[in-house]
Motif scaffolding. Structure first.
Motif, short mmCIF file in Angstrom:
data_model
loop_
_atom_site.label_atom_id
_atom_site.label_comp_id
_atom_site.label_asym_id
_atom_site.label_seq_id
_atom_site.Cartn_x
_atom_site.Cartn_y
_atom_site.Cartn_z
N THR A 19 0.83 -1.20 0.00
CA THR A 19 0.00 0.00 0.00
C THR A 19 0.87 1.26 0.00
O THR A 19 2.04 1.21 0.38
N ASP A 22 -4.51 -7.22 11.18
CA ASP A 22 -4.61 -5.78 10.97
C ASP A 22 -5.71 -5.16 11.83
O ASP A 22 -6.64 -5.84 12.26
N VAL A 78 -8.55 -2.34 11.46
CA VAL A 78 -9.26 -1.63 10.39
C VAL A 78 -10.24 -0.63 11.01
O VAL A 78 -10.98 -0.96 11.93
N TRP A 87 -8.17 2.38 -4.24
CA TRP A 87 -6.74 2.31 -3.92
C TRP A 87 -6.18 3.72 -3.79
O TRP A 87 -6.57 4.62 -4.51
N LEU A 139 -9.84 0.72 4.19
CA LEU A 139 -9.22 -0.58 3.97
C LEU A 139 -7.80 -0.62 4.52
O LEU A 139 -7.18 0.42 4.77
N GLN A 140 -7.28 -1.81 4.69
CA GLN A 140 -5.96 -2.00 5.28
C GLN A 140 -4.92 -1.13 4.54
O GLN A 140 -4.88 -1.09 3.31
N LEU A 197 -2.31 -4.88 0.96
CA LEU A 197 -3.74 -5.00 0.69
C LEU A 197 -3.94 -5.82 -0.57
O LEU A 197 -3.33 -5.56 -1.61
N LYS A 252 -7.83 -9.73 1.38
CA LYS A 252 -7.82 -9.01 2.65
C LYS A 252 -8.98 -8.02 2.72
O LYS A 252 -9.62 -7.86 3.78
N ALA A 253 -9.24 -7.32 1.63
CA ALA A 253 -10.31 -6.32 1.62
C ALA A 253 -11.68 -6.97 1.81
O ALA A 253 -12.53 -6.47 2.54
#
Length: 303
Positions: free
Chosen positions: A35, A69, A71, A94, A120-121, A131, A135-136
């Motif tokens: 990220t 994580d 969040v 993103w 998001l992460q 990410l 994961k999302a």
């Protein structure tokens, strides 16, 4: 001309293709999933976050544990006197965050919706530096356990692709996300196309690319082709509103056309001149999105 940094990266992956394509492919995946550095904001990004400071102070902030994580989910209550129209989950793209979804969140609040906007992460106020779609999707599923079910899920760009995968249940380890409506704003259609575009950007050779794809498919327990948004949407039959600017330079208009052809439950609206980010703050676009979310199910399918 590519920057010196990109020239070095391309040279390294070129060497990796010749000497160790498996290692190069795994390294490419790590770079792909990395990220943006939260400390490396552009001047425009800093200004956008600053302008939304008062808006963010109106939210109730939650912290959820998702895997390893933390969040952040920001809860915005309906405006006073607006009634109770339901619950909406808003998902940014993103290199984005909740602040960029401000106009959309405010539109739903004014219509009586309780809005849950997720960072998001590795974005906004959420921790992590990696990410993936998997994961999302896990993050959205965790948010649904706490705050769902949702009458609508709204996703911009990468967030739109994630929303489709979450509702479709494409990630085997995560249960499908229940949603009454889907709204996809400037959303990419094909994860495979995104991977191929990234591979070309970094100069990844064919054997290294195969190793990168194998790594993603191992983690996803799916072929990349299974993450075709239009194919997933065709199976869902969830009323869906697709909004896209023909001049979007980041996500081709053909991606929106593919979504639009997924079935009669999908409505495609073109928003000329709004590009990839300006589309989020356009009053007409926001009005159409909110109206679609409030529409009775039978009318949404027929629209």
């Amino acid at each position: 001309m590519a920057s010196l940094g990109w020239q070095v990266i391309r040279a390294l992956f070129g060497a990796g293709e010749r000497l160790a394509p498996g290692i190069a492919g795994r390294a490419a995946f790590e770079l792909f999933a990395r990220t943006p550095n939260p400390r490396a904001q552009t001047e425009g990004e800093r200004k956008a976050v600053s302008r939304a400071a008062d808006f963010m102070r109106t939210a109730r902030h939650h912290r959820l544990t998702v895997g390893q994580d933390c969040v952040a989910v920001h809860e915005f209550r309906p405006d006073a006197g607006a009634g109770d129209a339901g619950r909406v989950l808003v998902v940014h793209g993103w290199r984005s965050r909740t602040e960029y979804m401000k106009t959309i969140v405010e539109g739903f609040r004014a219509a009586g919706f309780r809005v849950f906007a997720i960072d998001l992460q590795g974005h906004g106020q959420s921790a992590g530096r990696q990410l993936t779609v998997m994961k999302a999707v896990d993050a959205l599923a965790t948010a649904a356990q706490w705050f769902g079910p949702f009458d609508a899920v709204v996703g911009h760009s990468f967030g739109g692709a994630v929303a489709v995968a979450a509702v479709a249940g494409t990630v085997k380890t995560t249960a499908p996300l229940a949603a009454g409506r889907l709204v996809l704003i400037a959303a990419p259609n094909s994860l495979l196309d995104i991977v191929d575009g990234f591979a070309r950007q970094i100069g990844l050779g064919s054997r290294s690319r195969e190793a990168m794809v194998a790594r993603i498919e191992h983690l996803a327990e799916r072929r990349l082709q299974d993450f075709s948004g239009a194919r997933q949407l065709a199976r869902l039959r969830v009323p869906t509103f697709v909004v896209h600017a023909p001049d979007d330079r980041k996500v081709p208009a053909d991606d929106a056309r593919a979504y639009g052809e997924a079935g009669g439950h999908v409505t495609l609206h073109w928003a000329p001149g709004l590009g990839h980010r300006r589309i989020l703050s356009d009053a007409d676009v926001v009005s159409r999105i909110v109206s679609f979310a409030r529409m009775p199910a039978q009318l949404a399918r027929a629209s």
